[in-house]
Design an enzyme around this catalytic site. Structure first.
Site, PDB file in Angstrom:
ATOM      1  N   ASN A  26     -11.796  21.781 -67.815  1.00 37.92           N
ATOM      2  CA  ASN A  26     -11.531  20.346 -67.688  1.00 37.92           C
ATOM      3  C   ASN A  26     -10.437  20.019 -68.700  1.00 37.92           C
ATOM      4  OD1 ASN A  26     -11.533  17.575 -67.686  1.00 37.92           O
ATOM      5  ND2 ASN A  26     -13.590  17.339 -68.561  1.00 37.92           N
ATOM      6  N   TRP A  27      -9.236  19.876 -68.206  1.00 37.44           N
ATOM      7  CA  TRP A  27      -8.093  19.674 -69.114  1.00 37.44           C
ATOM      8  C   TRP A  27      -8.017  18.262 -69.669  1.00 37.44           C
ATOM      9  CZ3 TRP A  27      -3.959  22.378 -65.511  1.00 37.44           C
ATOM     10  CH2 TRP A  27      -4.221  23.760 -65.488  1.00 37.44           C
ATOM     11  N   LYS A  28      -8.813  17.362 -69.122  1.00 38.92           N
ATOM     12  CA  LYS A  28      -8.803  15.959 -69.563  1.00 38.92           C
ATOM     13  C   LYS A  28      -7.367  15.419 -69.543  1.00 38.92           C
ATOM     14  CE  LYS A  28     -12.983  16.883 -72.116  1.00 38.92           C
ATOM     15  NZ  LYS A  28     -13.877  16.535 -73.194  1.00 38.92           N
ATOM     16  N   HIS A  86     -18.448  12.240 -65.642  1.00 36.05           N
ATOM     17  CA  HIS A  86     -18.254  12.809 -66.981  1.00 36.05           C
ATOM     18  C   HIS A  86     -18.617  11.741 -68.014  1.00 36.05           C
ATOM     19  CE1 HIS A  86     -16.356  14.384 -70.576  1.00 36.05           C
ATOM     20  NE2 HIS A  86     -16.394  15.573 -69.989  1.00 36.05           N
ATOM     21  N   GLU A 145     -17.263  10.805 -70.609  1.00 34.43           N
ATOM     22  CA  GLU A 145     -16.143   9.961 -71.034  1.00 34.43           C
ATOM     23  C   GLU A 145     -15.897   8.848 -70.008  1.00 34.43           C
ATOM     24  OE1 GLU A 145     -13.400  13.194 -71.724  1.00 34.43           O
ATOM     25  OE2 GLU A 145     -14.684  13.841 -73.369  1.00 34.43           O
ATOM     26  N   GLU A 176     -24.071  18.244 -69.875  1.00 37.54           N
ATOM     27  CA  GLU A 176     -23.163  18.119 -71.011  1.00 37.54           C
ATOM     28  C   GLU A 176     -23.746  17.142 -72.028  1.00 37.54           C
ATOM     29  OE1 GLU A 176     -18.883  19.413 -69.829  1.00 37.54           O
ATOM     30  OE2 GLU A 176     -19.081  17.260 -69.619  1.00 37.54           O
ATOM     31  N   GLY A 195     -16.610  18.255 -77.474  1.00 39.61           N
ATOM     32  CA  GLY A 195     -15.451  18.137 -78.357  1.00 39.61           C
ATOM     33  C   GLY A 195     -15.795  18.053 -79.833  1.00 39.61           C
ATOM     34  N   SER A 222     -18.466  22.124 -76.147  1.00 41.07           N
ATOM     35  CA  SER A 222     -18.014  23.083 -77.156  1.00 41.07           C
ATOM     36  C   SER A 222     -18.301  24.541 -76.789  1.00 41.07           C
ATOM     37  CB  SER A 222     -18.597  22.735 -78.532  1.00 41.07           C
ATOM     38  OG  SER A 222     -18.145  21.445 -78.936  1.00 41.07           O
ATOM     39  N   GLY A 254     -13.920  22.074 -71.975  1.00 38.86           N
ATOM     40  CA  GLY A 254     -12.831  21.150 -72.280  1.00 38.86           C
ATOM     41  C   GLY A 254     -11.795  21.812 -73.166  1.00 38.86           C
ATOM     42  N   GLY A 255     -11.903  21.582 -74.464  1.00 38.59           N
ATOM     43  CA  GLY A 255     -10.897  22.048 -75.423  1.00 38.59           C
ATOM     44  C   GLY A 255     -10.470  23.495 -75.240  1.00 38.59           C
TER      45      GLY A 255
HETATM   46  P1  PGA Z   1     -15.467  20.500 -74.799  1.00 44.12           P
HETATM   47  O1  PGA Z   1     -15.525  19.493 -73.542  1.00 44.12           O
HETATM   48  O2  PGA Z   1     -15.563  21.901 -74.241  1.00 44.12           O
HETATM   49  O3  PGA Z   1     -14.149  20.231 -75.449  1.00 44.12           O
HETATM   50  O4  PGA Z   1     -16.636  20.182 -75.683  1.00 44.12           O
HETATM   51  C1  PGA Z   1     -16.387  19.724 -72.465  1.00 44.12           C
HETATM   52  C2  PGA Z   1     -16.238  18.627 -71.452  1.00 44.12           C
HETATM   53  O5  PGA Z   1     -16.046  17.467 -71.830  1.00 44.12           O
HETATM   54  O6  PGA Z   1     -16.308  18.885 -70.229  1.00 44.12           O
END
Ligand code: PGA
Length: 260
Positions: free
Chosen positions: A18-20, A103, A105, A175, A181, A220, A241-242
């Site tokens: 997930n590149w956000k 998600h 966010e 999640e 993150g 993470s 994500g990251g």
């Molecule tokens: P993260 O994000 O791996 O940076 O914790 C995961 C996500 O939000 O899907």
């Protein structure tokens, strides 16, 4: 039960990036080239790119078995006067096979309710996309002992709206918001407990759909912790994500999934 026995679920592992809201044409080009060249294992790999880059990524992925997905989808079906919205049909048209919905966010920063998430889940499926339904508790909710109740509520909203049969063609991502993150990963045991809860919620309505349901862990995930997470019985891969922005790190996670 040994880790090796536990992993024999029959479900193909999936590792989704997930590149956000990150990247540029140049950085995405380099990232996708490295992933296409470096992907060797048998797990599925999925890249969820920002909207403006989807078509470019689709073109770069031609001839590879890496899958493309979006990070969101409109609740609206078909076409119409919905300025700023992107429909599931448009996403499918440019090569997406999956769409992340709900998600944390989107839920916390953009006010998406359980009802909106359920609409998005249904809209994705109606366009032929596989929704990746994200659920998970905040730190306050975990500390208050409410994890199970929160995940149950988030799942139930979609189950009630879409029906259990819809989960034959969906992915769930657990999640925990406090792990996203933050560098704080849920322990394999903490994640496994919630994954098992999600699977048993579905199993109460349909055991076959439950046993085939791919449930990802997100929060993470890194090269260094992926293997122990993916060894758990009900953890079928990761939503990353990251670490998905770094080809070498993402490939380490992917290799950990392929090794199961
Ligand atoms: P993260 O994000 O791996 O940076 O914790 C995961 C996500 O939000 O899907």
């Amino acid at each position: 039960m040994s880790a090796a026995t536990r992993a024999s679920s029959g479900r193909t592992k999936l590792v989704a990036g997930n590149w956000k809201m990150h990247g540029s044409l140049a950085s995405i080009d380099a990232l996708v080239s490295a992933l296409v060249a470096g992907k060797k294992g048998g797990a599925k790999m999925l890249l969820c790119a920002p909207y403006p880059y989807l078509k470019t990524v689709a073109d770069r992925l031609a001839g590879s078995d890496i899958l493309l997905g979006s990070q969101d989808v409109s609740t609206r079906i078909g076409s119409g006067a919905f300025t700023g919205e992107v429909s599931g049909a448009m996403l499918a048209d440019v090569g997406c096979r999956y769409a992340i919905v709900g998600h944390s966010e989107r839920r916390t920063l953009f006010g998406e309710s359980d009802a909106i998430v359920a609409e998005k889940f249904k809209a994705a499926q109606q366009a032929g996309l596989v929704p990746i339904l994200c659920v998970g508790e905040t730190l306050d909710e975990r500390e208050a002992g409410r994890t199970e109740e929160v995940v149950e509520r988030q799942m139930k909203a979609v189950l009630d709206a879409a029906g259990v049969a819809a989960f034959a063609n969906a992915v769930v991502a657990y999640e925990p918001v406090w792990a996203i993150g933050t560098g704080k990963t849920a322990t394999p045991e903490q994640a496994q407990a919630v994954h098992a809860q999600i699977r048993s919620m579905i199993a109460r309505q349909d055991a076959t759909i439950a046993s085939g349901l791919v449930i990802l862990y997100g929060g993470s995930v890194k090269g260094g912790n992926a293997a122990e997470l993916f060894a758990m019985e009900d953890i079928d891969g990761g939503l990353v994500g990251g670490a998905s922005l770094d080809a070498a790190e993402f490939l380490k996670i992917y290799d950990a999934a392929s090794a199961r």
